[in-house]
Motif scaffolding. Structure first.
Motif, short mmCIF file in Angstrom:
data_model
loop_
_atom_site.label_atom_id
_atom_site.label_comp_id
_atom_site.label_asym_id
_atom_site.label_seq_id
_atom_site.Cartn_x
_atom_site.Cartn_y
_atom_site.Cartn_z
N UNK A 139 0.84 -1.20 0.00
CA UNK A 139 0.00 0.00 0.00
C UNK A 139 0.87 1.25 0.00
N UNK A 140 0.43 2.23 -0.79
CA UNK A 140 1.17 3.49 -0.82
C UNK A 140 1.03 4.19 0.52
N UNK A 141 2.13 4.76 0.99
CA UNK A 141 2.18 5.23 2.36
C UNK A 141 1.50 6.55 2.67
N UNK A 142 1.10 7.32 1.65
CA UNK A 142 0.52 8.64 1.88
C UNK A 142 -0.99 8.62 1.70
N UNK A 143 -1.64 9.59 2.32
CA UNK A 143 -3.08 9.74 2.14
C UNK A 143 -3.37 10.22 0.72
N UNK A 144 -4.55 9.86 0.21
CA UNK A 144 -4.90 10.23 -1.17
C UNK A 144 -4.87 11.73 -1.39
N UNK A 145 -5.28 12.49 -0.40
CA UNK A 145 -5.28 13.95 -0.54
C UNK A 145 -3.88 14.47 -0.82
N UNK A 146 -2.89 13.90 -0.13
CA UNK A 146 -1.49 14.29 -0.34
C UNK A 146 -1.00 13.82 -1.70
N UNK A 147 -1.35 12.59 -2.07
CA UNK A 147 -0.96 12.04 -3.36
C UNK A 147 -1.46 12.93 -4.49
N UNK A 148 -2.73 13.31 -4.42
CA UNK A 148 -3.36 14.11 -5.47
C UNK A 148 -2.75 15.51 -5.53
N UNK A 149 -2.47 16.08 -4.37
CA UNK A 149 -1.88 17.43 -4.32
C UNK A 149 -0.49 17.42 -4.97
N UNK A 150 0.32 16.42 -4.66
CA UNK A 150 1.65 16.33 -5.26
C UNK A 150 1.57 16.05 -6.75
N UNK A 151 0.62 15.22 -7.14
CA UNK A 151 0.40 14.90 -8.55
C UNK A 151 0.10 16.16 -9.34
N UNK A 152 -0.79 17.00 -8.83
CA UNK A 152 -1.16 18.25 -9.52
C UNK A 152 0.05 19.17 -9.64
N UNK A 153 0.87 19.25 -8.58
CA UNK A 153 2.03 20.14 -8.61
C UNK A 153 3.05 19.71 -9.65
N UNK A 154 3.20 18.41 -9.86
CA UNK A 154 4.21 17.89 -10.79
C UNK A 154 3.70 17.89 -12.23
N UNK A 155 2.50 17.40 -12.44
CA UNK A 155 2.00 17.21 -13.81
C UNK A 155 1.23 18.39 -14.35
#
Length: 352
Positions: free
Chosen positions: A34-50
């Motif tokens: 399982x990925x170690x971060x909460x989905x909210x954090x995953x999505x926030x980082x995803x938006x910043x990168x992509x």
């Protein structure tokens, strides 16, 4: 004789999937943990990168061949030609028709044959075939159409890029948030008018890089089905793109006889906002120049990565004044460029 785009068209699905769409997904690493971060954090980082805030998915009743047909009809109408005049229909895609809920891709008959059938073209010498070249497939198809026309074996070609990536993404893989659906098409013709395709460049790197993008099992190892999904080594692709795409663009530009200061727009495959920006910045550094403002139109924030469809769709949006802050006019020199599975890269210098 020159080869120019005389008609352009696209199909952007109406179904919008915002980043919040992934809020309840269960994400796993490629080793099944399982990925170690909460989905909210995953999505926030995803938006910043992509740079992606939302993407488009086609409705359940449509397939890749359908949306390819819609884009083709728009391009044919834009060109003002009779569809029976077409000598070639070239369709770039990677996964064929994957019906909603199916575990299998359907590629027989070819997508090009299906498009010709849907368009009700009767002329048997209108030849249809598919291009499998990763995300650079539409640009490579344009290069082939250019060759056919320059060789005198064709006068009018229909070049389409269409993909339904929503049908081949793993819901347990964070990378699934990148992908989108869409189609773009162009009619290219022989013309005495000035401009058109001035130069092109293509390359395939397969010694170490062949499997940077591949088809694999779900990251959720508890899933017991035969479905395969699009997978990638994102960091390796990022480094590959930065190391090779700027040089390809430079080689292509030098072949065109035009200088870097004459380039008005760069239409680059909408893969990842940060990666695209880095590629263009490195391209200008090859000339010891800073990247001009507004040189690179971007649609990825709203449309995501629709693979072969991104470049023609983007060109359609800008040419028709539908992307705020961007426009092109007759006589402008622009670059089309892409990178993707294979690993393939290519570029075209084009004079509008």
């Amino acid at each position: 004789m020159n080869v120019k785009i005389t008609g352009i068209g696209s199909y952007i699905p109406s179904e919008i999937a915002k980043n919040e769409h992934f809020g309840n997904h269960h994400f796993y690493n490629d080793d099944g943990t399982r990925f170690g971060q909460e989905n909210e954090t995953i999505i926030k980082k995803f938006k910043a990168i992509t740079g992606i805030a939302e993407r488009r998915y086609l409705p359940k009743n449509l397939n890749t061949s359908d949306i390819a047909t819609f884009a083709a009809e728009n391009a044919i109408n834009s060109a003002g030609i009779k569809k029976e005049e077409l000598d070639y229909i070239i369709v770039a895609h990677n996964y064929g028709d994957v019906k909603h809920g199916s575990v299998q891709s359907d590629t027989v008959p070819s997508i090009a044959t299906r498009v010709k059938h849907n368009l009700k073209i009767q002329n048997p010498t209108c030849v249809g075939y598919d291009m499998l070249f990763g995300c650079p497939g539409w640009i490579e198809s344009m290069i082939q159409a250019n060759a056919f026309i320059k060789a005198g074996i064709a006068k009018k070609c229909l070049v389409i890029g269409a993909e339904a990536l929503s049908r081949v993404v793993d819901p347990h893989d964070r990378d699934s948030m990148i992908y989108s659906d869409g189609a773009g098409a162009a009619v290219v013709e022989a013309t005495d008018a000035e401009g058109g395709i001035l130069s092109h460049f293509s390359a395939t790197y397969a010694f170490d890089e062949a499997h940077f993008i591949y088809f694999g099992e779900s990251n959720n190892l508890e899933k017991k089905d035969n479905r395969r999904y699009i997978k990638m080594y994102g960091r390796k692709i990022y480094e590959f793109a930065l190391n090779h795409v700027p040089d390809a663009m430079k080689t292509c530009l030098e072949k065109s006889g035009h200088g870097i200061d004459e380039v008005e727009k760069i239409f680059i495959h909408q893969a990842n906002e940060k990666m695209d920006e880095a590629i263009v910045n490195r391209f200008y550094k090859l000339y010891d120049k800073s990247t001009p403002e507004n040189i690179m139109p971007m649609s990825i924030n709203k449309l995501g990565n629709s693979s072969v469809a991104t470049v023609p769709t983007l060109y359609d949006l800008v040419l028709n004044g539908e992307l705020k802050g961007h426009s092109i006019k007759k006589g402008d020199v622009v670059i089309f460029a892409s990178v993707g599975a294979g690993m393939n890269i290519n570029a075209i210098v084009y004079k509008v």
